[in-house]
Design an enzyme around this catalytic site. Structure first.
Site, PDB file in Angstrom:
ATOM      1  N   ASP A  16       0.636  -1.319  -0.198  1.00 40.85           N
ATOM      2  CA  ASP A  16      -0.084   0.248  -0.026  1.00 40.85           C
ATOM      3  C   ASP A  16       0.889   1.357   0.152  1.00 40.85           C
ATOM      4  OD1 ASP A  16      -1.918  -1.768   0.147  1.00 40.85           O
ATOM      5  OD2 ASP A  16      -3.025  -1.127   1.867  1.00 40.85           O
ATOM      6  N   ARG A  96      -1.042   5.602  17.466  1.00 42.03           N
ATOM      7  CA  ARG A  96      -1.383   6.596  16.559  1.00 42.03           C
ATOM      8  C   ARG A  96      -0.961   8.167  16.826  1.00 42.03           C
ATOM      9  NH1 ARG A  96      -0.711   2.321  14.084  1.00 42.03           N
ATOM     10  NH2 ARG A  96      -2.261   1.336  12.841  1.00 42.03           N
ATOM     11  N   ASP A 125      -8.309   4.775  12.072  1.00 42.58           N
ATOM     12  CA  ASP A 125      -7.019   5.448  12.100  1.00 42.58           C
ATOM     13  C   ASP A 125      -6.838   6.554  11.092  1.00 42.58           C
ATOM     14  OD1 ASP A 125      -5.559   3.372  13.670  1.00 42.58           O
ATOM     15  OD2 ASP A 125      -4.938   2.262  11.876  1.00 42.58           O
ATOM     16  N   SER A 178      -5.592  -8.824   8.219  1.00 47.29           N
ATOM     17  CA  SER A 178      -5.009  -7.508   8.054  1.00 47.29           C
ATOM     18  C   SER A 178      -4.429  -7.403   9.456  1.00 47.29           C
ATOM     19  CB  SER A 178      -6.163  -6.494   7.997  1.00 47.29           C
ATOM     20  OG  SER A 178      -5.571  -5.175   8.199  1.00 47.29           O
TER      21      SER A 178
END
Length: 404
Positions: A16, A96, A125, A178
């Site tokens: 990605d 994050r 996110d 994932s």
């Protein structure tokens, strides 16, 4: 489209973000800076440098943030005994704000006018990264390719790579899930987990043995606390990151820390995920144990009342908000007397507190004893206490309030 001269990309080196790096150059005609963080995900991050160089990236940041992550984010969160929706230890959420902080700092260092991330438009996110970025640098531009491009499948991403000669490492036996990992946890989503009735496959789990396969002998450990933080294990001083890494290992070896939940995402949907948080599971149990003898009753209860609000702030991406900072100051103040030791028994997925001691303990054996307390507590005082607290109940009953 606003003009962008330079953008800092949160870069993993995977499919990605490799596509994103090229897409940013092609779409925005800008220079790309990559930032790769080692948060203890268990994989080497240095290979990301060679991948970025192959893409023609000139400014590449690769940083070991394990100590900062644990010291400044994980430990403060655990001082509040934080869990989201009664179960989730916020392993993804708490990473994050640190990534957002470094993206902004690197943008300042390199003169970039934008940052970019690989979070999708369906997840939490994107919110966490961007709320953090805007709180720290209000004028920063954020580019979220998944909300702009039409590359909406793995096949289209691979086709883009072939068109632009982007080398993609093909891993044998690639997981169908994932996954996100850092020093606090590893998460799994997708695949069969999208059916909330389907049991997770045993070979999915990576950090822990199943409780059934855990050792038949208990493991005992002692955690030493100063101001609410673990500073030593079995009397061996350790840094925050070393503490968490050690607890992950000993917890995983004893089948501790597996979780399978359906949670409510901030963007509005329900999502099923599985998590392994062995060290965090031990930390939560132990911290509550040391607080049980060192915190005043009303302080402890107030913390418990505020914790769900604090947890929601972290989950929803408001780490850098004034209300979280206000709560943190109160929580940290409460931790001044939270010093001492907790002894734990780890056995087949269970964490059992078997001892706690502190020079700041509020536990008074003379008062709590079932034996003769030599007048330390007058039991007759309880009669008046009960009658006063029953007064409003009596009044309501006399006024005809019906309970049955």
């Amino acid at each position: 489209m606003k003009q962008v001269n330079k953008v800092v990309l949160a870069y993993s080196g995977g499919l990605d973000t490799s596509v994103i790096a090229k897409w940013l150059e092609e779409t925005y005609r800008c220079e790309v800076v990559t930032f790769t963080a080692d948060l203890g995900q268990g994989e080497e991050v240095e290979p990301a440098r060679a991948k970025a160089e192959a893409l023609g990236i000139k400014e590449i940041f690769i940083e070991d943030l394990r100590e900062e992550f644990t010291r400044d984010f994980v430990f403060p969160m655990f001082r509040a005994n934080t869990i989201y929706e009664g179960e989730y230890l916020l392993g993804t959420s708490i990473a994050r704000p640190l990534i957002a902080k470094r993206l902004v700092e690197i943008a300042n260092e390199t003169g970039a006018d934008a940052i970019s991330h690989g979070a999708t438009g369906k997840g939490n996110d994107q919110v966490r990264f961007e709320l953090g970025a805007y709180a720290l640098k209000p004028g920063i531009q954020v580019i979220a390719p998944w909300r702009e491009w039409d590359l909406n499948s793995r096949e289209s991403l691979l086709a883009y790579c072939e068109k632009h000669n982007i080398v993609v490492e093909k891993k044998k036996g690639k997981s169908p899930y994932s996954m996100d990992a850092n020093l606090l946890h590893i998460s799994y989503e997708g695949g069969i987990l999208e059916d909330p009735w389907a049991e997770a496959e045993e070979d999915m789990w990576r950090w822990s043995v199943s409780p059934e396969q855990a050792p038949d002998q208990s493991t005992y450990i002692e955690l030493s606390y100063q101001k609410g933080d673990i500073v030593a294990i079995d009397d061996q001083p350790m840094t925050p990151a070393t503490v968490l890494a050690y607890l992950n290992k000993v917890g995983g070896d004893n089948g501790i820390g597996r979780l399978d939940i359906v949670e409510n995402r901030y963007v509005g949907m329900k999502s099923r995920g599985c998590y392994e948080t062995p060290g965090g599971t031990i930390m939560l149990k132990a911290h509550r144990a040391i607080e049980s003898i060192t915190l005043d009753r009303e302080v402890a209860h107030l913390k418990d009342e505020l914790m769900p609000r604090y947890a929601k702030l972290i989950y929803n991406g408001y780490w850098w908000s004034p209300e979280r900072e206000m709560l943190q100051q109160m929580i940290d103040q409460s931790q001044l007397p939270v010093n001492g030791k907790v002894r734990l028994k780890l056995y087949k997925g269970n964490v059992t507190v078997v001892g706690r001691q502190s020079d700041n303990s509020l536990f008074d054996e003379n008062i709590a004893t079932f034996e003769d307390d030599a007048g330390a507590y007058d039991q007759a005082d309880a009669a008046g206490f009960i009658k006063l607290n029953a007064l409003r109940l009596k009044i309501a009953a006399n006024k005809g309030r019906k309970l049955l």
